[in-house]
Design an enzyme around this catalytic site. Structure first.
Site, PDB file in Angstrom:
ATOM      1  CE  LYS A  13      -2.396  -0.963   3.750  1.00  0.00           C
ATOM      2  NZ  LYS A  13      -1.754  -2.235   4.196  1.00  0.00           N
ATOM      3  NE  ARG A  88      -4.470  -1.489   9.919  1.00  0.00           N
ATOM      4  CZ  ARG A  88      -3.385  -0.923   9.389  1.00  0.00           C
ATOM      5  NH1 ARG A  88      -3.426   0.304   8.947  1.00  0.00           N
ATOM      6  NH2 ARG A  88      -2.275  -1.608   9.275  1.00  0.00           N
ATOM      7  NE  ARG A 123       6.969  -2.678   6.214  1.00  0.00           N
ATOM      8  CZ  ARG A 123       5.659  -2.470   6.337  1.00  0.00           C
ATOM      9  NH1 ARG A 123       4.922  -2.238   5.267  1.00  0.00           N
ATOM     10  NH2 ARG A 123       5.092  -2.546   7.515  1.00  0.00           N
ATOM     11  NE  ARG A 155       5.980  -0.298  10.494  1.00  0.00           N
ATOM     12  CZ  ARG A 155       4.816  -0.371   9.863  1.00  0.00           C
ATOM     13  NH1 ARG A 155       4.694   0.138   8.641  1.00  0.00           N
ATOM     14  NH2 ARG A 155       3.777  -0.947  10.421  1.00  0.00           N
ATOM     15  NE  ARG A 166       1.834  -4.896  11.403  1.00  0.00           N
ATOM     16  CZ  ARG A 166       2.953  -4.693  10.699  1.00  0.00           C
ATOM     17  NH1 ARG A 166       4.076  -5.292  11.034  1.00  0.00           N
ATOM     18  NH2 ARG A 166       2.928  -3.906   9.665  1.00  0.00           N
TER      19      ARG A 166
HETATM   20  P1  AMP Z   1       0.554   0.451   9.115  1.00  0.00           P
HETATM   21  O1  AMP Z   1       1.708   1.381   9.004  1.00  0.00           O
HETATM   22  O2  AMP Z   1      -0.611   0.865   8.268  1.00  0.00           O
HETATM   23  O3  AMP Z   1       0.941  -0.986   8.909  1.00  0.00           O
HETATM   24  O4  AMP Z   1       0.041   0.570  10.628  1.00  0.00           O
HETATM   25  C1  AMP Z   1       0.858   0.178  11.717  1.00  0.00           C
HETATM   26  C2  AMP Z   1       0.028   0.020  12.964  1.00  0.00           C
HETATM   27  O5  AMP Z   1      -0.617   1.261  13.280  1.00  0.00           O
HETATM   28  C3  AMP Z   1      -1.106  -0.993  12.865  1.00  0.00           C
HETATM   29  O6  AMP Z   1      -0.682  -2.326  13.113  1.00  0.00           O
HETATM   30  C4  AMP Z   1      -2.057  -0.477  13.946  1.00  0.00           C
HETATM   31  O7  AMP Z   1      -1.594  -0.825  15.235  1.00  0.00           O
HETATM   32  C5  AMP Z   1      -1.924   1.037  13.806  1.00  0.00           C
HETATM   33  N1  AMP Z   1      -2.897   1.585  12.838  1.00  0.00           N
HETATM   34  C6  AMP Z   1      -2.648   2.168  11.640  1.00  0.00           C
HETATM   35  N2  AMP Z   1      -3.774   2.549  11.030  1.00  0.00           N
HETATM   36  C7  AMP Z   1      -4.780   2.198  11.853  1.00  0.00           C
HETATM   37  C8  AMP Z   1      -6.197   2.282  11.787  1.00  0.00           C
HETATM   38  N3  AMP Z   1      -6.821   2.825  10.721  1.00  0.00           N
HETATM   39  N4  AMP Z   1      -6.923   1.814  12.839  1.00  0.00           N
HETATM   40  C9  AMP Z   1      -6.321   1.276  13.912  1.00  0.00           C
HETATM   41  N5  AMP Z   1      -5.001   1.122  14.044  1.00  0.00           N
HETATM   42  C10 AMP Z   1      -4.231   1.578  13.030  1.00  0.00           C
END
Ligand code: AMP
Length: 211
Positions: A13, A88, A123, A155, A166
């Protein structure tokens, strides 16, 4: 264009958003990037988010919906935006609809779970601007720094145990969103198990950017 990028962690993404943001000339709003920035700054939001992010759990809906609404109300989102990592949950999708935002399309990036694990363990990411890198597919520049000059890191949540959690959270809580938008005829699906270029070509076609 008001576009949602949907897909499991590691589907690409962020990488596709980077390309599309330039092609469309609109901002990408990534909740993950915003939450990690808050964590680095040590704000109350960051402290709260860390408890969830470190375990691969979702940050509560009301918190995330609040920051997205604030962001979307800013001037640079007037002509469109790309949402990466939001919504999400069904509750977040409903909150977005209730706030009067009309989404044009939902681009669903499809990839198998085992490909995700391989991708995410390799990553890397710029600590400053969030640009994604990968030890095999998109190596870090020779000077070890991001194109923006920022430091490149792995990360904390890109370890195998958290990655598997996740993925589970994605299937349970995020995947149902696809049906929510399918019922509105807004979903275009693209196979993103290939290379970045292959996925990008498929994305351009699916969005009607090329014939
Ligand atoms: P990402 O960078 O999109 O993989 O997000 C990393 C982490 O941030 C996720 O595993 C969640 O813990 C949190 N997170 C990101 N976006 C959301 C969302 N829309 N709702 C809830 N938690 C989120």
């Amino acid at each position: 264009m008001k576009l949602i990028l949907l897909g499991p962690p590691g589907a690409g993404k962020g990488t596709q958003a980077e390309v599309l943001t330039k092609q469309f000339g609109i901002e990408t709003i990534s909740t993950g990037v915003m939450l990690r920035a808050a964590m680095r700054e040590g704000t109350e939001l960051g402290k709260l988010a860390k408890q969830y992010i470190d375990e691969g759990k979702l940050v509560p809906d009301d918190v995330v919906v609040g920051i997205v609404k604030d962001r979307l109300s800013q001037d640079d989102c007037k002509n469109g935006f790309i949402l990466d990592g939001f919504p999400r949950t069904i509750a977040q999708a409903e909150a977005l609809t209730a706030s009067g935002v009309e989404i044009d399309k939902v681009l669903s990036l499809e990839v198998d779970d085992e490909v995700i694990v391989e991708r995410l363990t390799g990553r890397r990411e710029c600590k400053a601007c969030g640009t994604p890198y990968h030890i095999k597919n998109k190596p870090v520049p020779a000077n070890g720094k991001c194109v923006c000059g920022g430091e490149i890191i792995q990360r904390a949540d890109d370890n195998e145990e958290t990655i598997r959690n996740r993925i589970k959270v994605y299937h349970e809580q995020t995947e149902p969103i696809k049906e929510y938008y399918e019922s509105q005829g807004k979903v275009v699906s693209v196979d993103s198990s290939g290379s970045v270029d292959q996925t990008n070509a498929a994305v351009s076609k699916a969005l009607g950017l090329v014939k």
